[in-house]
Design a protein around this motif. Structure first.
Motif, PDB file in Angstrom:
ATOM      1  N   LEU A  46       0.809  -1.224   0.000  1.00  0.00           N
ATOM      2  CA  LEU A  46       0.000   0.000   0.000  1.00  0.00           C
ATOM      3  C   LEU A  46       0.847   1.281   0.000  1.00  0.00           C
ATOM      4  CD1 LEU A  46      -3.008  -0.796   2.379  1.00  0.00           C
ATOM      5  CD2 LEU A  46      -2.968  -0.776  -0.113  1.00  0.00           C
ATOM      6  N   PRO A  47       1.836   1.433   0.883  1.00  0.00           N
ATOM      7  CA  PRO A  47       2.602   2.684   0.888  1.00  0.00           C
ATOM      8  C   PRO A  47       3.379   2.902  -0.411  1.00  0.00           C
ATOM      9  CG  PRO A  47       2.956   1.444   2.914  1.00  0.00           C
ATOM     10  CD  PRO A  47       2.269   0.534   1.973  1.00  0.00           C
ATOM     11  N   GLU A  48       3.978   1.825  -0.931  1.00  0.00           N
ATOM     12  CA  GLU A  48       4.792   1.940  -2.146  1.00  0.00           C
ATOM     13  C   GLU A  48       3.944   2.310  -3.365  1.00  0.00           C
ATOM     14  OE1 GLU A  48       6.878  -0.276   0.885  1.00  0.00           O
ATOM     15  OE2 GLU A  48       4.890  -0.577  -0.019  1.00  0.00           O
ATOM     16  N   ILE A  49       2.786   1.656  -3.505  1.00  0.00           N
ATOM     17  CA  ILE A  49       1.917   1.967  -4.645  1.00  0.00           C
ATOM     18  C   ILE A  49       1.344   3.374  -4.511  1.00  0.00           C
ATOM     19  CG2 ILE A  49      -0.171   1.294  -5.895  1.00  0.00           C
ATOM     20  CD1 ILE A  49       0.333  -1.570  -5.015  1.00  0.00           C
ATOM     21  N   ALA A  50       0.961   3.747  -3.292  1.00  0.00           N
ATOM     22  CA  ALA A  50       0.426   5.095  -3.070  1.00  0.00           C
ATOM     23  C   ALA A  50       1.452   6.153  -3.454  1.00  0.00           C
ATOM     24  CB  ALA A  50       0.012   5.261  -1.610  1.00  0.00           C
ATOM     25  N   LEU A  53       1.895   6.188  -7.341  1.00  0.00           N
ATOM     26  CA  LEU A  53       0.765   6.757  -8.083  1.00  0.00           C
ATOM     27  C   LEU A  53       0.353   8.130  -7.559  1.00  0.00           C
ATOM     28  CD1 LEU A  53      -1.528   3.598  -8.513  1.00  0.00           C
ATOM     29  CD2 LEU A  53       0.054   4.597 -10.173  1.00  0.00           C
ATOM     30  N   SER A  54       1.109   8.655  -6.600  1.00  0.00           N
ATOM     31  CA  SER A  54       0.840   9.977  -6.020  1.00  0.00           C
ATOM     32  C   SER A  54      -0.585  10.090  -5.498  1.00  0.00           C
ATOM     33  CB  SER A  54       1.113  11.077  -7.063  1.00  0.00           C
ATOM     34  OG  SER A  54       2.452  11.034  -7.500  1.00  0.00           O
ATOM     35  N   THR A  55      -0.969   9.120  -4.690  1.00  0.00           N
ATOM     36  CA  THR A  55      -2.315   9.113  -4.127  1.00  0.00           C
ATOM     37  C   THR A  55      -2.239   8.588  -2.700  1.00  0.00           C
ATOM     38  OG1 THR A  55      -4.599   8.406  -4.528  1.00  0.00           O
ATOM     39  CG2 THR A  55      -2.868   6.785  -4.945  1.00  0.00           C
ATOM     40  N   SER A  56      -3.384   8.425  -2.058  1.00  0.00           N
ATOM     41  CA  SER A  56      -3.418   7.980  -0.662  1.00  0.00           C
ATOM     42  C   SER A  56      -3.469   6.463  -0.565  1.00  0.00           C
ATOM     43  CB  SER A  56      -4.642   8.568   0.043  1.00  0.00           C
ATOM     44  OG  SER A  56      -5.829   8.004  -0.488  1.00  0.00           O
ATOM     45  N   GLU A  57      -3.101   5.956   0.612  1.00  0.00           N
ATOM     46  CA  GLU A  57      -3.183   4.521   0.831  1.00  0.00           C
ATOM     47  C   GLU A  57      -4.640   4.044   0.789  1.00  0.00           C
ATOM     48  OE1 GLU A  57      -1.092   3.008   4.186  1.00  0.00           O
ATOM     49  OE2 GLU A  57       0.721   4.171   3.778  1.00  0.00           O
ATOM     50  N   GLY A  58      -5.553   4.894   1.233  1.00  0.00           N
ATOM     51  CA  GLY A  58      -6.963   4.539   1.176  1.00  0.00           C
ATOM     52  C   GLY A  58      -7.428   4.313  -0.255  1.00  0.00           C
ATOM     53  N   THR A  59      -6.956   5.159  -1.165  1.00  0.00           N
ATOM     54  CA  THR A  59      -7.313   4.993  -2.577  1.00  0.00           C
ATOM     55  C   THR A  59      -6.703   3.721  -3.139  1.00  0.00           C
ATOM     56  OG1 THR A  59      -7.475   7.382  -2.884  1.00  0.00           O
ATOM     57  CG2 THR A  59      -7.190   6.043  -4.863  1.00  0.00           C
ATOM     58  N   VAL A  60      -5.464   3.440  -2.778  1.00  0.00           N
ATOM     59  CA  VAL A  60      -4.808   2.223  -3.254  1.00  0.00           C
ATOM     60  C   VAL A  60      -5.544   0.985  -2.738  1.00  0.00           C
ATOM     61  CG1 VAL A  60      -2.687   0.854  -3.180  1.00  0.00           C
ATOM     62  CG2 VAL A  60      -2.570   3.325  -3.491  1.00  0.00           C
ATOM     63  N   GLY A  61      -6.097   1.101  -1.542  1.00  0.00           N
ATOM     64  CA  GLY A  61      -6.873  -0.010  -1.016  1.00  0.00           C
ATOM     65  C   GLY A  61      -8.046  -0.386  -1.908  1.00  0.00           C
ATOM     66  N   LEU A  62      -8.509   0.564  -2.702  1.00  0.00           N
ATOM     67  CA  LEU A  62      -9.598   0.281  -3.639  1.00  0.00           C
ATOM     68  C   LEU A  62      -9.173  -0.684  -4.741  1.00  0.00           C
ATOM     69  CD1 LEU A  62     -11.156   3.840  -4.065  1.00  0.00           C
ATOM     70  CD2 LEU A  62     -12.030   1.946  -2.697  1.00  0.00           C
ATOM     71  N   LEU A  63      -7.855  -0.858  -4.936  1.00  0.00           N
ATOM     72  CA  LEU A  63      -7.400  -1.830  -5.925  1.00  0.00           C
ATOM     73  C   LEU A  63      -7.836  -3.245  -5.530  1.00  0.00           C
ATOM     74  CD1 LEU A  63      -3.757  -0.577  -6.665  1.00  0.00           C
ATOM     75  CD2 LEU A  63      -5.818  -0.179  -8.016  1.00  0.00           C
ATOM     76  N   VAL A  64      -7.850  -3.522  -4.226  1.00  0.00           N
ATOM     77  CA  VAL A  64      -8.340  -4.814  -3.748  1.00  0.00           C
ATOM     78  C   VAL A  64      -9.848  -4.910  -3.951  1.00  0.00           C
ATOM     79  CG1 VAL A  64      -8.539  -6.334  -1.743  1.00  0.00           C
ATOM     80  CG2 VAL A  64      -6.463  -4.966  -2.075  1.00  0.00           C
ATOM     81  N   SER A  65     -10.549  -3.827  -3.649  1.00  0.00           N
ATOM     82  CA  SER A  65     -12.006  -3.821  -3.819  1.00  0.00           C
ATOM     83  C   SER A  65     -12.393  -3.963  -5.281  1.00  0.00           C
ATOM     84  CB  SER A  65     -12.591  -2.523  -3.246  1.00  0.00           C
ATOM     85  OG  SER A  65     -12.316  -2.407  -1.869  1.00  0.00           O
ATOM     86  N   ALA A  66     -11.646  -3.317  -6.175  1.00  0.00           N
ATOM     87  CA  ALA A  66     -11.941  -3.399  -7.605  1.00  0.00           C
ATOM     88  C   ALA A  66     -11.778  -4.832  -8.095  1.00  0.00           C
ATOM     89  CB  ALA A  66     -11.028  -2.455  -8.387  1.00  0.00           C
ATOM     90  N   TYR A  67     -10.744  -5.512  -7.610  1.00  0.00           N
ATOM     91  CA  TYR A  67     -10.542  -6.923  -7.960  1.00  0.00           C
ATOM     92  C   TYR A  67     -11.745  -7.756  -7.510  1.00  0.00           C
ATOM     93  CZ  TYR A  67      -8.465 -11.608  -7.856  1.00  0.00           C
ATOM     94  OH  TYR A  67      -8.220 -12.953  -8.040  1.00  0.00           O
ATOM     95  N   ALA A  68     -12.134  -7.585  -6.249  1.00  0.00           N
ATOM     96  CA  ALA A  68     -13.260  -8.355  -5.716  1.00  0.00           C
ATOM     97  C   ALA A  68     -14.537  -8.061  -6.488  1.00  0.00           C
ATOM     98  CB  ALA A  68     -13.456  -8.039  -4.232  1.00  0.00           C
ATOM     99  N   LEU A  69     -14.745  -6.790  -6.840  1.00  0.00           N
ATOM    100  CA  LEU A  69     -15.942  -6.413  -7.591  1.00  0.00           C
ATOM    101  C   LEU A  69     -15.959  -7.089  -8.958  1.00  0.00           C
ATOM    102  CD1 LEU A  69     -18.500  -4.661  -7.682  1.00  0.00           C
ATOM    103  CD2 LEU A  69     -17.109  -2.825  -8.664  1.00  0.00           C
ATOM    104  N   GLY A  70     -14.804  -7.126  -9.626  1.00  0.00           N
ATOM    105  CA  GLY A  70     -14.725  -7.788 -10.924  1.00  0.00           C
ATOM    106  C   GLY A  70     -15.067  -9.261 -10.824  1.00  0.00           C
ATOM    107  N   THR A  71     -14.595  -9.907  -9.764  1.00  0.00           N
ATOM    108  CA  THR A  71     -14.895 -11.321  -9.561  1.00  0.00           C
ATOM    109  C   THR A  71     -16.376 -11.538  -9.314  1.00  0.00           C
ATOM    110  OG1 THR A  71     -12.696 -11.685  -8.624  1.00  0.00           O
ATOM    111  CG2 THR A  71     -14.370 -13.342  -8.152  1.00  0.00           C
ATOM    112  N   VAL A  72     -16.958 -10.722  -8.449  1.00  0.00           N
ATOM    113  CA  VAL A  72     -18.360 -10.892  -8.080  1.00  0.00           C
ATOM    114  C   VAL A  72     -19.287 -10.627  -9.260  1.00  0.00           C
ATOM    115  CG1 VAL A  72     -20.219  -9.947  -6.658  1.00  0.00           C
ATOM    116  CG2 VAL A  72     -17.981 -10.405  -5.639  1.00  0.00           C
TER     117      VAL A  72
END
Length: 400
Positions: A46-50, A53-72
């Motif tokens: 999370l810290p490295e990707i944030a 990509l010049s963004t927050s760790e909270g936003t990067v956390g959405l990468l996990v949510s986006a994956y789960a959403l695609g699966t569902v």
């Protein structure tokens, strides 16, 4: 379609396999390794990707949510629409999709593009999870179906135990993009191996395909999914909030060592499942869920002892390691010729549980403190155990 007793089993190639296809099964397991790596990679970086990509760790956390959403969202309709396709070409396309999306993510400088790629990664992963179980069983001799499924299922715990920490090490030591790039290299190797050693299988004939609503109503499918939902929600809630639990327990065990212990033990769980699944599927399932509940109770009641904590975590890992193979086996047997569609509900159930675990865990943590998520594991595990008993006649039966 063929039947064994009163239980339909998936349509096999014209000639029943007589040799155990170890090489092909290991390639399918490697596919599972790639899937787990793709799913969990952002969580450890999370810290490295944030920063990248010049963004927050909270936003990067959405990468996990986006994956789960695609699966569902994509898994069930995709498997339903492609069940008439030959299996090997579909397998290659899905792994190539993972290769493409992970590569684009590795080079992306845009949060929006990365989120889109993660959604597609989840979609391709869902297609693969929906077909791996029945693929492994269909290319294997019927008397070795459980062992073959256990081998295919090793990719997930190995990915958890070693793949995710390796990706985190690559990302923190060099750059987070190396982690995704390395996963793409592994995916490319899997594609080559699929071409070389995995046999093709025909898709489902048109006259054998049930409507989606009819598949979910097949006796046994619904109860298996209910067990998955309760079992995995209990597991994910406790696993996600293991750090607050260890703090509340006052133990000297570190999170990293506890998680490695869990991952290694989960591999042992796969080995036990592989040895027993063909002969004692129902007894194995009852015992596995019971061990899961006992592990949670030990963690709640004996958390002051480091020895007890590590022993309980090992039991937890053994129980969880065998869970995917046992659930996939149950869905495959219950689904019969519609096993791929039945199995497509599995990653959906898993990812819904993962998504819900964050919400449930946060809620009980705020109300009950660090021990509350582990209490959720015990309660929901007990419900899952009860359901395995209630559904034993229709859902959890041997294939022969």
């Amino acid at each position: 379609m063929t039947t064994t007793g009163t239980i339909p089993v998936p349509r096999r190639p014209a000639q029943q396999p007589t040799r155990f296809p170890l090489a092909a099964l290991l390639v399918l397991a490697a596919t599972g390794f790639v899937l787990i790596g793709a799913e969990t990679m952002p969580a450890g970086l999370l810290p490295e990707i944030a920063s990248g990509l010049s963004t927050s760790e909270g936003t990067v956390g959405l990468l996990v949510s986006a994956y789960a959403l695609g699966t569902v969202v994509v898994t069930v309709p995709a498997i339903t629409l492609t069940r008439g396709f030959d299996r090997k070409p579909l397998l290659l396309v899905a792994v190539a999709g993972l290769l493409l999306t992970n590569t684009v993510t590795a080079f992306s400088d845009s949060v929006a593009l990365s989120l889109a790629m993660r959604f597609l990664t989840g979609a391709f992963s869902g297609v693969l999870w929906g077909m791996l179980a029945s693929y492994g069983r269909r290319i294997s001799p019927s008397e070795s179906a459980g062992r073959s499924l256990a081998i295919v299922s090793t990719g997930a715990p190995v990915g958890i135990a070693f793949g995710t920490p390796l990706g985190s090490w690559l990302g923190t030591t060099f750059d987070w993009r190396w982690a995704f790039g390395g996963l793409s290299v592994i995916a490319a190797a899997v594609i080559v191996l699929v071409v070389l050693v995995v046999p093709n299988l025909p898709g489902q004939a048109p006259d054998e395909r049930k409507p989606l609503r009819a598949v979910i109503r097949i006796p046994g499918v619904g109860i298996v999914l209910a067990v998955i939902a309760f079992w995995m929600l209990g597991h994910s809630t406790a696993y996600t909030y293991i750090a607050p639990f260890l703090r509340a327990a006052g133990t000297g065990a570190s999170v990293d060592v506890v998680l490695v212990t869990f991952g290694v033990a989960s591999i042992a769980g796969i080995a036990i499942t592989g040895a027993l699944l063909d002969r004692y599927p129902r007894l194995l399932l009852h015992g596995t869920v019971a061990v899961f509940v006992v592990a949670g109770l030990v963690l709640l009641l004996a958390h002051g002892s480091d020895v007890a904590v590590f022993a309980a975590v090992a039991l937890w890992g053994i129980a969880f390691g065998g869970a995917p193979a046992q659930m996939q086996s149950a869905l495959t047997i219950a689904g019969g010729p519609d096993a791929d569609v039945a199995n497509s509900f599995l990653p959906v159930a898993f990812n819904v549980a993962i998504f819900a675990a964050g919400i449930v865990g946060a809620g009980v943590l705020a109300v009950g403190g660090g021990f509350a998520p582990m209490a959720v594991l015990v309660v929901l595990g007990a419900v899952a155990l009860l359901l395995t008993v209630v559904g034993r006649r229709t859902a959890f039966r041997p294939a022969t």
